[in-house]
Design a protein around this motif. Structure first.
Motif, PDB file in Angstrom:
ATOM      1  N   ASP B 108      25.120  29.595  51.030  1.00  0.00           N
ATOM      2  CA  ASP B 108      26.450  29.470  50.425  1.00  0.00           C
ATOM      3  C   ASP B 108      27.045  28.104  50.729  1.00  0.00           C
ATOM      4  O   ASP B 108      27.649  27.466  49.871  1.00  0.00           O
ATOM      5  CB  ASP B 108      27.398  30.541  50.993  1.00  0.00           C
ATOM      6  N   GLU B 109      26.888  27.681  51.971  1.00  0.00           N
ATOM      7  CA  GLU B 109      27.487  26.405  52.383  1.00  0.00           C
ATOM      8  C   GLU B 109      26.879  25.211  51.666  1.00  0.00           C
ATOM      9  O   GLU B 109      27.555  24.235  51.383  1.00  0.00           O
ATOM     10  CB  GLU B 109      27.347  26.226  53.901  1.00  0.00           C
ATOM     11  N   VAL B 110      25.574  25.287  51.394  1.00  0.00           N
ATOM     12  CA  VAL B 110      24.936  24.142  50.737  1.00  0.00           C
ATOM     13  C   VAL B 110      24.860  24.331  49.217  1.00  0.00           C
ATOM     14  O   VAL B 110      24.449  23.429  48.501  1.00  0.00           O
ATOM     15  CB  VAL B 110      23.519  23.833  51.309  1.00  0.00           C
ATOM     16  N   GLY B 111      25.266  25.509  48.740  1.00  0.00           N
ATOM     17  CA  GLY B 111      25.339  25.717  47.296  1.00  0.00           C
ATOM     18  C   GLY B 111      24.012  26.023  46.626  1.00  0.00           C
ATOM     19  O   GLY B 111      23.743  25.542  45.533  1.00  0.00           O
ATOM     20  N   SER B 194      22.633  19.482  53.149  1.00  0.00           N
ATOM     21  CA  SER B 194      23.970  19.750  53.677  1.00  0.00           C
ATOM     22  C   SER B 194      24.654  18.524  54.259  1.00  0.00           C
ATOM     23  O   SER B 194      25.575  18.653  55.035  1.00  0.00           O
ATOM     24  CB  SER B 194      23.897  20.851  54.730  1.00  0.00           C
TER      25      SER B 194
END
Lengths: 285, 203
Positions: B108-111, B194
């Motif tokens: 989720d954080e890196v898409g 990231s």
């Protein structure tokens, strides 16, 4: 004793700032400016990248929305970085020259950038980018519904409804055969993105609602026996702006999804429930 | 709540099986309806779910059916999603679940999108089943056990703790260790994706 403190404070005010401390303040301001500039540039870049991504993926909306979540995490992390930089680097250095209570203004600069700039702009940007991506997806996907569909029995042209994005029966006007229309994945997905389009198309009402909320929240807490006329005026403005926004949002949504037309008032009331609970807690009515 | 003869419970079981990868065609066959009818049922249930009593029987059923979709009309259907025991047989350790959760968080954080089927050989419903299983474990071992003065116990020679409290401490510590381990693992794995957009700006 109080007199002595008073004198000391006056003396402190007169005392010129330490030049090393002033350098630190300047360095801190430069850091904050760079972060704000980078944040604003990143929003512009994010928009370009996401819209390109949608087109390059042949309007597969899921990877674009996932990519946006990744970008959003990084943008949010900029707010965290501002805070942690102050706590871990700026504050320990400034404490060599000032007391903790004298540095509240410097801490407030970080809070302002994180809450009033970064978080606020992300909220607005989210509506804009999800709205724009969804609108482009809609424009692309709706074309599939505009194609001709024919009766399986007599090949006559069928009138497929343009406001139902799920499988449904279509009766042939010519031979009365009941056909099953099964939409492709893109048509089916329209159902799930029209919320974003509706939200985007009433963004001015959303801004008005947020501004009214901020104006109310900016008033200090009301206490028993105090004049609360200002609170009543501001909370009424917030109530009116909220109702206007939700009514417009549900009305716009029902233009895409007519089955919701009958529940606009009910859905608006459900959304307003939270507001009335807060008003009861704050002002007791 | 019912639409075209499909009860809310049927709908809940059908949704859970669909989420677990059962083809829509088979779901419709089990319910004895055609696809357009299912589409109307689905739309009706989605639009009216907010009218169900919060915490009521139907809502509670919906919130738990995904951990055991093999119920009602789907109880004896071949290909219907099994209960949590199936996925636990494959991934019995708490570490397995924490690993998957950490993967999801970093993704989720890196898409990026993750495909549980491809990566772990389980469906998202099975992942949710594991989540419910280990939440119940955590509730039993940590939340439901009376807390104690951690600082006094460790540093001030405070009163002795019960075996349940000792276990509580062990479980909490294990969770922290496993979460850190797997978050570090996936952050390292995706470090190229990231790179923070403000890494070059320093005070």
């Amino acid at each position: 004793m109080f007199g002595l403190f008073g004198k000391k404070k006056e003396k402190d005010l007169e005392k010129p700032e330490n030049s090393e401390f002033l350098k630190l303040v300047e360095k801190w301001d430069t850091f904050l400016n760079k972060m704000e500039t980078r944040f604003n540039e990143s929003l512009v870049n994010a928009k370009e990248a996401l819209l390109e991504n949608l087109e390059e993926s042949d309007y597969d909306i899921n990877p674009t929305m996932t990519a946006w979540q990744g970008i959003k995490s990084q943008l949010m992390a900029m707010g965290d970085k501002v805070d942690s930089t102050f706590d871990e680097k700026v504050l320990p250095q400034m404490l060599k020259y000032k007391e903790h209570y004298e540095l509240l203004n410097e801490a407030a600069k970080a809070t302002h950038l994180r809450e009033k700039v970064i978080l606020k702009k992300i909220m607005l940007f989210e509506i804009e980018i999800e709205g724009e991506v969804s609108q482009r997806f809609y424009n692309h996907a709706i074309q599939f519904l505009n194609k001709d569909f024919h009766c399986t029995q007599c090949s006559a042209k069928l009138e497929v409804r343009k406001d139902i994005f799920r499988a449904h029966y279509v009766t042939c006007d010519y031979c009365n055969t009941v056909n099953t229309f099964i939409p492709n994945d893109k048509i089916s997905q329209i159902r799930w993105i029209v919320d974003n389009v509706a939200k985007y198309n009433c963004i001015n009402e959303w801004k008005a609602m947020k501004n009214a909320e901020e104006e109310y929240q900016a008033l200090r807490s009301w206490s028993e026996g105090e004049d609360m006329s200002q609170h009543k005026i501001k909370i009424k403005n917030w109530e009116d702006a909220s109702r206007t926004y939700w009514t417009k949002y549900f009305t716009l949504r029902s233009e895409y999804l007519p089955e919701y037309a009958e529940t606009i008032a009910h859905d608006t009331d459900v959304k307003m429930k939270w507001f009335y609970e807060q008003r009861k807690r704050d002002l007791n009515y | 709540m019912e639409k075209h003869g499909v009860t809310f419970r049927d709908y809940a079981c059908a949704s859970a099986n669909l989420a677990n990868g059962m083809p829509l065609e088979q779901v419709c066959k089990v319910l004895g309806i055609e696809e357009p009818v299912w589409a109307e049922v689905q739309e009706y249930m989605t639009n009216n779910m907010s009218k169900l009593e919060p915490g009521g029987e139907e809502i509670m059923f919906f919130s738990t059916v995904f951990t055991n979709p093999k119920q009602g009309k789907f109880a004896n259907v071949e290909g219907a999603a099994g209960g949590v025991e199936d996925v636990l047989a494959k991934y019995p350790k708490w570490s397995d679940y924490i690993k998957m959760r950490a993967y999801g968080q970093v993704a989720d954080e890196v898409g990026i999108e993750i495909d549980f089927e491809k990566e772990f050989g389980i469906s998202t419903t099975q992942f949710a089943q594991l989540g419910s299983h280990w939440s119940a474990y955590y509730k039993e071992k940590v939340i439901d056990v009376e807390a104690y003065d951690d600082y006094a116990y460790h540093y001030e020679g405070g009163p002795a703790i019960t075996p349940e409290q000792a276990e509580r401490e062990r479980v909490m510590q294990l969770q922290t260790e496993l979460t850190e381990k797997w978050l570090t693992h996936y952050k390292e794995k995706f470090k190229n994706l990231s790179a923070n957009i403000s890494d070059d700006i320093e005070f």
